[in-house]
Design an enzyme around this catalytic site. Structure first.
Site, short mmCIF file in Angstrom:
data_model
loop_
_atom_site.label_atom_id
_atom_site.label_comp_id
_atom_site.label_asym_id
_atom_site.label_seq_id
_atom_site.Cartn_x
_atom_site.Cartn_y
_atom_site.Cartn_z
N ARG A 188 -9.09 7.39 7.16
CA ARG A 188 -8.46 8.71 7.01
C ARG A 188 -7.01 8.54 6.58
O ARG A 188 -6.27 7.74 7.15
CB ARG A 188 -8.55 9.45 8.34
CG ARG A 188 -7.74 10.73 8.37
CD ARG A 188 -7.97 11.49 9.65
NE ARG A 188 -9.24 12.21 9.60
CZ ARG A 188 -9.97 12.52 10.66
NH1 ARG A 188 -9.59 12.12 11.86
NH2 ARG A 188 -11.10 13.19 10.53
N GLU A 237 -0.12 -2.28 2.96
CA GLU A 237 -0.19 -3.60 2.34
C GLU A 237 -1.33 -3.68 1.33
O GLU A 237 -1.25 -4.46 0.37
CB GLU A 237 -0.33 -4.67 3.41
CG GLU A 237 0.89 -4.63 4.33
CD GLU A 237 0.95 -5.74 5.35
OE1 GLU A 237 2.05 -6.02 5.82
OE2 GLU A 237 -0.09 -6.34 5.69
N LYS A 259 -7.06 3.71 8.81
CA LYS A 259 -6.82 2.27 8.72
C LYS A 259 -5.47 2.07 8.04
O LYS A 259 -4.77 3.02 7.74
CB LYS A 259 -7.96 1.58 7.96
CG LYS A 259 -9.27 1.61 8.75
CD LYS A 259 -10.38 0.75 8.17
CE LYS A 259 -10.98 1.31 6.93
NZ LYS A 259 -12.33 0.74 6.64
#
Lengths: 316, 218, 734
Positions: free
Chosen positions: C618, C695, C691
């Site tokens: 999400r 990066e 999540k």
């Protein structure tokens, strides 16, 4: 940064006499290079003479049809001057390729000519450097040399001159006017202003102690097509790996000066005779005697290829 | 957290006293009796050279007595407590310290405070406040033209000045024709803003923020 | 709150505030210069003195002697701290090299002294007067030379240096289509805009540090350990951080030296590391040499995949785990990975944004491009044929959500990938050779315990307190959104206070774990607060609704603030994780697409278009998440085209140690950037179903550029950064 006393000079004579009166004095105008180096104690003046009030901030026509550029004219103002844009496009282009907008707003014409090398070993005071500390040796030789000189260097120093503007000035055959502490003035052809390193890389120009640049004069416009091409990894705000400034006439003759390859703006008049024959011929003469390192040998091909692109662009 | 001691003055106070930047006119306030003394009393020969300077910052006249070595940047941050102007590199290599002096943007790290007698300095604090943001500040918020925020004041000061530079007809490296007034294109903005590094990489959003402001009728 | 079963429907799923492109709540402070960074605390404590750091002039050896007499006699100097007079110092759990060197020197520009003076100008000048005599020792500085002597590093838990599945050598040898190529990535610098900076003030034996740090609890512990203090005597305050990228995960010398300097001078001291010291004094992303072997059938199915990586570090340092993604990203029955570590005497190698995957993907995704070409397959199609929905080393472990193929296909469609000419060097536009490239994006999702405290006052305002940090990631905003969603409040009714060690310990900012974990901690605390509110107001907590500032159940509805009418309600909790990350592999996926031009004469490379498609659970705030991704894409451009800490292998230091020498992208390098987030929730990750994303956006970008350069020119460069000198000799005639 060592402690220094500070004064504002209100006339060239006062500036010159202050320079003589005080040992280890320096003129400051834009300050963009000097203060950078003073913070690292690469420059350690004990007295600063602020010359910003001397009024050398005008660009005026000369009787010969050229332009006299005050030493204090800021890089932005010089690049934006209508006459410079129209008649000396090479100069505008070179200026605009250098530094950043906010640095160009401060940096002056004289200061740009006098800026010091960006050799990282010069900037690191732990490292030996004959330019910073004569006789200490050169850490760049045998080190990281991608940016360094490929021609005109010596066993004492392989640094390059970082200025873009000076490349244009060299191609335009500018002359530098100075005032000396004894009250005399002189004209220095730009070709004679900067020195090759030889055994004295700490001596970068032919200016004497306390000698102050007051203006830079451009001869009357040469016409032709003006192209300045600066090659660098990042698209802006970076020093040149190689830069090529050229003025090309309709018949293919012209002038070429190259940056990023030597201790001074690099121009070989004999090479210019080869211009009608193309970049390869010019580059061969221009780079005759080059001694690149493994890291920077690419600059030889890069000069030739960039020059070829510049000549193509000039043809339109 | 200790309480500020009596000799300290608030951020809003015009005159800020420190041991070596003595606000002109302040008399008793800068007594430093609670502060340990330096190891060596400065002798006349090696004492810092002091000079006075007075300039206008964000509409207020500020008078300072400073070590001559003090940059405009450190005068703003350490002496006037205007910390919105940032020190990223202190060597003219990042642009975080950009301020507007006399209408032009400069890197305040590479200029001495004492060289700015009588100058008019605009910092990020002078453009707007959280409650009343300058349109450029509001556009940065709207377009998320920043992340960590450290380069942001410099970006915004630079952006405001860039629009004036284009309006004034100053050419750039990417201007096609030097003899024609530069246009306000994305390429022009990106070139002109290149002296302001953003390591968070908000460039794409910054360009959109500036474009929105540039597109407004003056 | 223990999270050990997949998330079901919860208040976050209302998505009234979460999931909206909200502007940063700290934006007005940051854009007006009112956000206070570490060096800027003028309104606390008494006026600080200034510390200036002296760095070692040698990379390895010993300090023979230090003469402080001239520096001590300099105007304004109050104290000078060296290892000789600092007292006994410990070393932090997260530090490899000591933060104050001497007499042994571990690396160039390791701090050897801090000079404290009345003013910055005096401290800087006096620092130059510290006379250090060194006795230099021979060091190892060349990774390539150290490769053969590199050792197998110790494993850590599940993270072992070597993995082997099936018969890699046999399968590779038998594969009809093979690639065996070696790639290198250079040492890279975080180069965040705010230098490491701290202000220290002692009150007896209690220390307060205003600093710039990503991980408050780690660093509080390491301050205590380094200085020999009880942890409770150390307070860290770090509400605004001018960029970190992993460089501020740990205690660094600015903080230690500010503390030591303040103790010696009996005065608060602030220290900002001078930019030219940062590159060698602090940590960096270590260089790697990576050998990749891929074997496939002619139909494009990988049968063997092997990835070995060599990196270097100081003794006790760790390897760059560049093979990490290769264990998970593509199918293939026979596999091997190996990490080897050489001892080098360069500055400490440590985490930089996406450690492991960032350099690993730089290599792997070129290899995949090379392999696709050998197979005469489109690079998207080749990757899609080797998708796997299970951990290929442990096929019993499914991925929690894996939409790699959807990312690639969506991106290809949006980007106009079909217009790419598979034959390189064929598209010319004026002076430009134009190419397109793509790469997969992959980064693991990490679960970390994270806590928060929430306070409700009578005005109905909720204040969140957690030691979580906002390094530009948007933590303030997504935490406010989380609390607002949970408590049924508008965003304006939530106050967020971060970066203070007196607040509950959070996950901190690193490894793209910050957003999901810290908001989950806030979720947990809000669940408790909801229960407390319901109880206080006499509701049955099972069916109570929090909405529009009201608490309601059945016909009864009261303002939220009423629950705190007599006293503030406070709830504190942490999110803690069970085994879901063991039973399911949690990773984030994406695809990068790039179009660029290579100047036919000079080989200068200029990026024209960039697109990233991400599937990462999400998206809590599409505006700040997008910024994370475009920022990472920008860093990827730097990694591909310009960033390299140049090692002087004779004396062992990074030569280009300033922002003029270490070039990072500027505005003119970056075109408009597009991002797409695939609609996704991951119930295995947390109650937030989110999540990491910060990066992911970096992993693969550089390879997409490398592949585009190949497509433009036909020149394959396997050594980063891809600078014009590596192309020039193979460029066609202009």
């Amino acid at each position: 940064m060592r402690s220094f006393t500070y004064e504002k000079a209100h006339s060239p004579a006062a500036a010159a006499s202050a320079a003589v009166r005080t040992s280890n004095a320096k003129f400051i105008a834009g300050g963009t290079n000097l203060l950078d180096l003073m913070k690292l104690e690469i420059e350690t003046p004990s007295h600063l003479i602020d010359v910003n009030g001397l009024g050398f901030d005008k660009i005026e026509p000369t009787p010969e049809g050229g332009l006299r550029i005050g030493a204090l004219v800021r890089n932005t103002a010089l690049a934006a001057d209508e006459r410079v844009r129209r008649d000396y496009g090479l100069l505008s282009r070179a200026l605009l390729a250098g530094a950043s907008g906010q640095l160009r707003n401060k940096a002056t014409t004289a200061g740009n000519l006098l800026q010091r090398t960006r050799c990282p070993y010069f900037y690191d005071t732990n490292q030996p450097c004959n330019k910073r500390s004569p006789g200490s040796g050169c850490a760049a030789i045998g080190g990281i040399t991608r940016q360094h000189a490929v021609i005109g260097a010596s066993d004492a120093c392989i640094a390059t001159h970082p200025s873009d503007m000076a490349i244009a000035m060299r191609a335009l055959d500018a002359t530098v006017q100075t005032a000396r502490p004894d009250g005399t003035t002189r004209n220095i052809p730009i070709a004679d202003l900067h020195r090759l390193p030889g055994n004295t890389p700490h001596l970068e120009t032919t200016l004497g102690a306390g000698e102050l640049i007051t203006s830079v004069t451009l001869p009357k416009p040469l016409g032709g097509t003006h192209v300045y091409r600066k090659v660098r990894d990042r698209a802006s705000y970076a020093f040149a790996l190689v830069s090529v400034g050229a003025i090309v006439q309709r018949d293919g003759t012209g002038r070429v000066a190259v940056g990023g390859i030597a201790h001074k703006p690099w121009r070989v008049e004999a090479a210019e005779a080869e211009m009608p024959r193309g970049a390869k011929a010019v580059a061969a003469r221009l780079l005759d005697g080059a001694k690149p390192t493994r890291d920077n040998s690419f600059k030889l091909a890069l000069v030739e290829r960039t020059l070829a692109a510049v000549l193509t662009e000039a043809k339109g | 957290m200790r309480k500020p001691s009596a000799f300290e003055m608030s951020r809003r106070n015009l005159l800020i006293g420190t041991a070596t930047s003595v606000a002109i006119g302040a008399t008793s306030a800068q007594a430093q009796n609670s502060v340990p003394q330096p190891l060596a009393a400065a002798t006349a020969a090696d004492a810092p050279a002091m000079a006075t300077v007075s300039f206008n910052v964000n509409g207020e006249v500020r008078a300072l007595k400073l070590d001559t070595r003090t940059t405009l940047l450190d005068a703003l941050r350490e002496h006037l407590h205007l910390t919105g102007t940032k020190k990223g590199c202190d060597h003219g290599q990042c642009g975080a310290c950009a301020v507007i002096v006399g209408g032009q943007r400069i890197n305040s790290c590479l200029t001495l405070a004492v060289m700015h007698e009588g100058d008019s300095v605009t910092t990020i604090e002078g453009l707007g406040t959280p409650e009343h943001m300058h349109p450029m500040q509001a556009a940065f918020v709207k377009h998320d033209g920043f992340q960590c925020g450290y380069c942001t004041p410099g970006q915004i000061c630079s952006a405001v000045a860039v629009l004036d530079e284009i309006k004034a007809g100053i050419p750039s490296h990417v201007t096609d024709d030097l003899n024609v007034a530069p246009e306000l294109t994305n390429a022009e903005l990106r070139e002109r803003m290149s002296g302001n590094i953003c390591r968070c990489g908000a460039y794409s959003n910054i360009a959109e923020a500036i474009t929105e402001i540039a597109g407004r009728p003056a | 709150m223990k999270f050990d079963t997949p998330a079901t429907t919860n208040p976050i799923d209302q998505l009234k505030i979460i999931g909206h492109a909200t502007s940063r709540i700290d934006g007005p402070l940051k854009t007006t210069g009112k956000a206070t960074y570490a060096y800027e605390w003028h309104d606390v404590g008494s006026r600080p003195a200034y510390g200036y750091i002296v760095g070692s002039a040698i990379a390895k050896g010993r300090i023979a002697s230090i003469d402080l007499s001239r520096a001590k006699a300099a105007p304004g100097v109050m104290a000078i701290v060296t290892a000789e007079n600092a007292g006994k110092l410990g070393k932090g759990n997260y530090n490899t090299a000591k933060l104050l060197g001497g007499p042994e020197i571990d690396h160039y520009h390791q701090a050897v002294a801090v000079v404290v003076a009345e003013t910055f100008e005096q401290a800087r000048a006096a620092a130059q007067l510290v006379q250090v005599s060194y006795s230099a020792a021979k060091g190892s500085f060349d990774l390539a030379a150290g490769r053969d002597g590199a050792a197998k590093p110790p494993g850590r838990g599940d993270n072992q240096p070597d993995t082997n599945v099936g018969d890699f050598p046999g399968a590779f040898a038998a594969a009809p289509v093979q690639l065996d190529a070696t790639y290198t990535t250079p040492d890279q610098a975080h180069a965040m805009m705010e230098p490491h900076a701290s202000m220290a003030a002692w009150d007896g034996d209690k220390l307060t540090l205003w600093t710039s740090n990503q991980m408050i609890a780690w660093t509080t512990g390491d301050v205590a350990k380094t200085l020999g203090l009880p942890k409770e005597n150390v307070r860290l305050i770090s509400p605004f951080i001018g960029g970190g990228f992993g460089g501020k995960l740990f205690l660094r010398s600015d903080a230690v030296l500010a503390a030591l300097g303040a103790r010696a001078a009996n005065r608060p001291v602030k220290v900002a590391m001078q930019r030219p010291l940062m590159f060698n004094n602090t940590t960096h992303r270590p260089a790697t040499i990576q050998r990749i072997r891929i074997g496939a059938n002619r139909d494009g199915k990988i049968t063997a995949i092997g990835h070995e990586s060599w990196s270097g570090n100081l003794p006790e340092g760790r390897p760059e785990t560049a093979v990490q993604q290769t264990r998970l990203l593509y199918a293939g029955e026979n596999r091997m990975t190996a990490l080897r570590l050489a001892m080098l005497d360069l500055p400490e190698g440590n985490a930089m944004r996406a450690p492991g995957e960032a350099p690993g993907m730089m290599a792997l995704e070129i290899a995949m491009d090379e392999m696709a070409e050998r197979l005469n397959l489109d690079p998207v199609e080749f990757r899609a044929r080797n998708d796997t929905q299970v951990d290929p080393e442990h096929p019993g472990r499914p991925f929690s959500r894996r939409q790699l193929v959807a990312c690639m296909k969506t991106g290809a469609e949006r980007f106009g990938w079909s217009a790419r000419n598979a034959e390189p060097g064929k598209r010319r536009e004026g002076r430009w050779l134009v190419g397109m490239g793509m790469a997969a994006a992959f980064r693991n999702n990490l679960l970390m315990k994270s806590g928060a405290r929430v306070r409700l006052d009578r005005s109905g305002t909720v204040t969140v307190e957690t030691d979580m940090t906002d390094i530009g990631t948007g933590s303030y905003t997504i935490i406010a959104q989380t609390a607002a969603e949970m408590m049924g409040l508008p965003l304006e009714k939530v106050v967020v206070r971060l970066g203070d060690s007196s607040f509950p310990v959070s996950a901190g900012s690193g490894g793209q774990f910050g957003a999901n974990n810290s908001t989950s901690g806030v979720y947990a605390a809000c669940v408790k607060l909801r229960e407390a509110v319901a109880q206080k107001l006499g509701f049955n907590s099972a069916d109570v609704a929090f909405s529009d500032g009201q608490v309601s159940s059945g016909n009864r509805s009261v303002p939220l603030g009423q629950a705190a009418s007599d006293s503030e309600l406070i709830a504190e909790d942490s999110i803690e994780y069970g085994d879901l990350a063991k039973t399911h592999q949690q990773s984030t996926f994406g695809a990068h697409f790039v179009e660029l031009g290579v100047d036919v004469a000079t080989a200068e490379i200029r990026v024209r278009r960039m697109l990233a498609v991400c599937a990462a659970g999400r998206v809590l705030n599409p505006k700040t998440a997008r910024s994370q991704v475009i920022g990472a894409m920008t860093m990827g451009v730097g990694a591909a085209l310009m960033e390299e800490l140049a090692v002087d292998k004779r004396t062992g230091f990074f030569v280009n140690h300033d922002l003029a020498g270490y070039e990072v992208p500027v505005h003119a390098d970056i075109p408009h950037q597009d991002t797409i987030f695939l609609d996704e929730t991951d119930p295995m990750s947390s109650p937030m179903k989110a999540k990491g994303i910060g990066e992911l956006g970096l992993c693969g970008v550089a390879a997409a550029l490398a592949n585009a350069i190949y497509n433009a020119t036909g020149i394959r460069v396997r050594d980063y950064p891809i600078t014009l000198d590596k192309l020039l000799h193979r460029m066609p005639d202009a």
